[in-house]
Design a protein around this motif. Structure first.
Motif, mmCIF file in Angstrom:
data_model
loop_
_atom_site.group_PDB
_atom_site.id
_atom_site.type_symbol
_atom_site.label_atom_id
_atom_site.label_comp_id
_atom_site.label_asym_id
_atom_site.label_seq_id
_atom_site.Cartn_x
_atom_site.Cartn_y
_atom_site.Cartn_z
ATOM 1 N N VAL A 97 0.788 -1.139 -0.133
ATOM 2 C CA VAL A 97 0.071 0.071 0.082
ATOM 3 C C VAL A 97 0.855 1.249 -0.097
ATOM 4 O O VAL A 97 1.297 1.606 1.048
ATOM 5 N N GLU A 98 1.145 1.909 -1.296
ATOM 6 C CA GLU A 98 1.826 2.951 -1.285
ATOM 7 C C GLU A 98 1.315 4.360 -0.688
ATOM 8 O O GLU A 98 2.221 5.157 -0.101
ATOM 9 N N ARG A 99 0.244 4.664 -0.796
ATOM 10 C CA ARG A 99 -0.387 5.784 -0.293
ATOM 11 C C ARG A 99 -0.028 7.086 -0.565
ATOM 12 O O ARG A 99 0.527 7.743 0.401
ATOM 13 N N ARG A 100 0.194 7.373 -1.667
ATOM 14 C CA ARG A 100 0.651 8.553 -2.190
ATOM 15 C C ARG A 100 -0.468 9.791 -1.897
ATOM 16 O O ARG A 100 -1.513 9.783 -2.106
ATOM 17 N N PHE A 101 0.309 10.904 -1.355
ATOM 18 C CA PHE A 101 -0.718 12.120 -0.977
ATOM 19 C C PHE A 101 -0.861 12.855 -2.250
ATOM 20 O O PHE A 101 -0.325 12.678 -3.248
ATOM 21 N N GLY A 102 -2.041 13.382 -2.492
ATOM 22 C CA GLY A 102 -2.509 14.104 -3.568
ATOM 23 C C GLY A 102 -3.179 15.572 -3.195
ATOM 24 O O GLY A 102 -3.368 15.758 -2.033
ATOM 25 N N TRP A 103 -2.948 16.477 -4.247
ATOM 26 C CA TRP A 103 -3.447 17.744 -4.158
ATOM 27 C C TRP A 103 -4.323 17.966 -5.365
ATOM 28 O O TRP A 103 -4.053 17.927 -6.352
ATOM 29 N N ASP A 104 -5.544 18.737 -4.955
ATOM 30 C CA ASP A 104 -6.632 19.016 -5.904
ATOM 31 C C ASP A 104 -6.249 20.495 -6.164
ATOM 32 O O ASP A 104 -6.392 21.378 -5.350
ATOM 33 N N THR A 105 -6.081 20.739 -7.500
ATOM 34 C CA THR A 105 -5.464 21.827 -7.950
ATOM 35 C C THR A 105 -6.508 22.480 -8.978
ATOM 36 O O THR A 105 -6.090 23.530 -9.670
ATOM 37 N N HIS A 106 -7.753 21.761 -9.452
ATOM 38 C CA HIS A 106 -8.578 22.567 -10.204
ATOM 39 C C HIS A 106 -9.767 22.838 -9.629
ATOM 40 O O HIS A 106 -9.920 22.455 -8.451
ATOM 41 N N GLY A 107 -10.823 23.647 -10.570
ATOM 42 C CA GLY A 107 -12.041 23.961 -9.994
ATOM 43 C C GLY A 107 -12.006 25.398 -9.339
ATOM 44 O O GLY A 107 -11.259 26.062 -9.218
ATOM 45 N N LEU A 108 -13.383 25.543 -9.137
ATOM 46 C CA LEU A 108 -13.707 27.140 -8.432
ATOM 47 C C LEU A 108 -13.069 27.492 -7.324
ATOM 48 O O LEU A 108 -12.454 28.752 -7.340
ATOM 49 N N PRO A 109 -12.766 26.842 -6.198
ATOM 50 C CA PRO A 109 -11.968 27.283 -5.265
ATOM 51 C C PRO A 109 -10.647 27.781 -5.436
ATOM 52 O O PRO A 109 -10.232 29.062 -5.080
ATOM 53 N N ALA A 110 -9.969 26.984 -6.471
ATOM 54 C CA ALA A 110 -8.476 27.556 -6.818
ATOM 55 C C ALA A 110 -9.001 28.954 -7.649
ATOM 56 O O ALA A 110 -7.812 29.622 -7.624
ATOM 57 N N GLU A 111 -9.870 28.988 -8.458
ATOM 58 C CA GLU A 111 -9.849 30.018 -9.490
ATOM 59 C C GLU A 111 -10.435 31.255 -8.671
ATOM 60 O O GLU A 111 -9.702 32.367 -8.806
ATOM 61 N N LEU A 112 -11.272 31.158 -7.616
ATOM 62 C CA LEU A 112 -11.890 32.237 -6.816
ATOM 63 C C LEU A 112 -10.630 32.965 -6.174
ATOM 64 O O LEU A 112 -10.401 34.042 -6.068
ATOM 65 N N GLU A 113 -9.705 32.099 -5.444
ATOM 66 C CA GLU A 113 -8.529 32.444 -4.866
ATOM 67 C C GLU A 113 -7.647 33.105 -5.675
ATOM 68 O O GLU A 113 -7.113 34.333 -5.337
ATOM 69 N N ALA A 114 -7.251 32.786 -6.707
ATOM 70 C CA ALA A 114 -6.492 33.422 -7.583
ATOM 71 C C ALA A 114 -7.165 34.796 -8.292
ATOM 72 O O ALA A 114 -6.260 35.801 -8.266
ATOM 73 N N MET A 115 -8.347 34.667 -8.535
ATOM 74 C CA MET A 115 -9.115 35.840 -8.731
ATOM 75 C C MET A 115 -8.966 37.163 -7.592
ATOM 76 O O MET A 115 -8.838 38.236 -7.795
ATOM 77 N N SER A 116 -9.115 36.592 -6.363
ATOM 78 C CA SER A 116 -9.122 37.491 -5.301
ATOM 79 C C SER A 116 -7.536 38.211 -5.316
ATOM 80 O O SER A 116 -7.620 39.361 -5.106
ATOM 81 N N GLN A 117 -6.627 37.280 -5.489
ATOM 82 C CA GLN A 117 -5.177 37.458 -5.449
ATOM 83 C C GLN A 117 -4.810 38.798 -6.571
ATOM 84 O O GLN A 117 -3.979 39.558 -6.313
ATOM 85 N N GLY A 119 -7.210 40.600 -7.833
ATOM 86 C CA GLY A 119 -7.997 41.641 -7.717
ATOM 87 C C GLY A 119 -9.084 41.893 -8.978
ATOM 88 O O GLY A 119 -9.216 42.790 -9.207
ATOM 89 N N ILE A 120 -9.551 40.768 -9.605
ATOM 90 C CA ILE A 120 -10.256 40.600 -10.682
ATOM 91 C C ILE A 120 -11.862 39.863 -10.055
ATOM 92 O O ILE A 120 -11.600 39.178 -9.154
ATOM 93 N N LYS A 121 -12.850 40.022 -11.002
ATOM 94 C CA LYS A 121 -13.818 39.449 -10.494
ATOM 95 C C LYS A 121 -14.715 38.660 -11.575
ATOM 96 O O LYS A 121 -15.797 37.997 -11.160
ATOM 97 N N THR A 122 -14.499 38.951 -12.774
ATOM 98 C CA THR A 122 -15.410 38.364 -13.788
ATOM 99 C C THR A 122 -14.304 37.594 -14.614
ATOM 100 O O THR A 122 -13.315 37.492 -14.677
ATOM 101 N N LYS A 123 -15.186 36.623 -15.738
ATOM 102 C CA LYS A 123 -14.440 35.877 -16.563
ATOM 103 C C LYS A 123 -13.696 36.720 -17.517
ATOM 104 O O LYS A 123 -12.899 36.515 -17.983
ATOM 105 N N ASP A 124 -14.708 37.943 -17.726
ATOM 106 C CA ASP A 124 -13.821 38.821 -19.069
ATOM 107 C C ASP A 124 -12.547 39.422 -18.573
ATOM 108 O O ASP A 124 -11.697 39.602 -19.237
ATOM 109 N N GLU A 125 -12.550 39.759 -17.236
ATOM 110 C CA GLU A 125 -11.237 40.243 -16.728
ATOM 111 C C GLU A 125 -10.398 39.197 -16.863
ATOM 112 O O GLU A 125 -8.870 39.468 -17.059
#
Length: 398
Positions: A97-117, A119-125
């Motif tokens: 049983v190797e049990r490799r740890f993983g990281w979820d790097t896709h999806g809305l939480p990641a995108e919202l955090e990047a948008m916040s950093q 300073g943008i709010k919309t897809k057009d931006e």
């Protein structure tokens, strides 16, 4: 095997010391963790159990990986213990049983955090600054707290391999997902369908139920106007429906009754001329103000919902008049008389139960709303208008 006793300072001192009456458990735990690290106990537990030919002795535990752009919370830690029990059990049974740890790097939480950093709010931006720039910020953001995660997970005595972890942003991982998808497709197990999901018009993306609950500052409850509308049945009466989403009325394709509910036909001059209205008998009192305080005496016919099923009607808007198999009364068990009229307006593109019902009757959904939440063709009267802004105008037109 003889295990050494421990001191109150967490140091192994042998059997002569005895068992302390007030052991310092955190120090004991830290001593055990330090021993495991020095001894490479976890690595040994994997290497001493070979995977075998073609992985015959391998046990793989598929663990949904967390986002690393936030610190672990109670929910992560609690489920982490459970996720540790299964691999440990299989290891004790002799499995590799190797049990490799993983990281979820896709999806809305990641995108919202990047948008916040950024300073943008919309897809057009996002498009304005460029996809590559935005992706680079996402990659930077999602790995912010990997060190803290490793400290937390290790401290709770969970055995996982951080050195050979995987990230969903790695091409090898994404390619493995596409390979699995193609394998399912080649076996005929993949089909194209249509589902109703929560949706964010600001980010122009579907949402999971988890995402709806993730941030009270982003997603808020709102109060919309309710309206009761009469649909003209082929038999002449106006069947009353009640909806809290007037903006879905242009997309109406059916209405639903429950066969075992008792319905009534009421004669009233509420609209300025004498009309006959159909609604559930249990909802008469709720409409006494509109249909007359003596509404109970105005009943001219009683009939079960089953007698209404199959009747056609004229939709409130003509945008989709003639749509195949549509604008008929359907039977649905989920119809109640708790509120409304006991007759349900059906717009399959905007309700999961609506969609399931119309699928059974061969009624294809229609979606006159664009990715930005604004009406599109053929709903010409409101084209370009946001659906919530159109509520009041739709009610006025009706």
């Amino acid at each position: 095997m003889t295990y050494p006793t421990v001191s109150t300072t967490g140091q192994h001192t042998g059997a002569a010391f005895g068992v302390p009456s007030c052991p310092r458990f955190p120090l004991i735990e830290e001593a055990v963790l330090a021993y495991w690290a020095k001894d490479n106990t976890f690595l040994a537990s994997v290497e001493e159990r070979p995977a075998g030919v073609n992985g015959a002795n391998e046990f793989v535990f598929y663990d949904g990986p967390p986002f690393a752009n936030g610190l672990p919370h109670y929910g992560h830690l609690l489920t982490g213990y459970v996720k540790d029990i299964v691999p440990r059990y299989e290891t004790m049974r002799g499995k590799h049983v190797e049990r490799r740890f993983g990281w979820d790097t896709h999806g809305l939480p990641a995108e919202l955090e990047a948008m916040s950093q950024l300073g943008i709010k919309t897809k057009d931006e996002i498009l304005e600054i460029g996809i590559e720039t935005f992706n680079a910020k996402c990659r930077e953001s999602v790995m912010t707290y990997t060190g803290e995660w490793q400290d937390y997970v290790t401290r709770q005595a969970r055995w996982v391999d951080f050195d050979n972890d995987y990230k969903t942003l790695n091409p090898t991982f994404m390619e493995s997902v596409l390979w699995a998808f193609k394998t399912l497709y080649d076996k005929g197990l993949v089909y194209e369908g249509f589902r109703c999901l929560p949706y964010c018009w600001n980010d122009q993306t579907p949402l999971s139920n988890h995402e709806l609950r993730m941030d009270e500052e982003v997603y808020k409850n709102r109060q919309d106007p309710a309206v009761t509308v009469g649909y003209r049945l082929e038999t002449g009466e106006l069947a009353l429906i009640w909806t809290t989403t007037p903006w879905t009325l242009p997309s109406n394709l059916a209405m639903a009754v429950r066969p075992d509910i008792d319905y009534v036909v009421v004669e009233s001059d509420f609209s300025g001329r004498t009309e006959r209205y159909v609604l559930a008998e249990a909802r008469l009192a709720a409409y006494a103000r509109e249909l007359g305080e003596d509404v109970g005496e105005r009943v001219v016919e009683r009939l079960p919902g089953a007698a209404l099923v199959g009747r056609s009607y004229t939709p409130p808007f003509s945008y989709y008049a003639g749509h195949p198999n549509s604008h008929v009364v359907l039977a649905a068990d989920y119809v109640t008389t708790d509120d409304g009229t006991g007759i349900v307006h059906i717009a399959p593109a905007f309700g999961e139960e609506d969609k399931q019902l119309t699928d059974q009757h061969g009624i294809a959904p229609v979606v006159p709303v664009g990715p930005d939440g604004r009406f599109t063709y053929p709903v010409n009267d409101y084209e370009g208008m946001h659906v919530f802004d159109a509520n009041a105008l739709i009610i006025e037109h009706l």
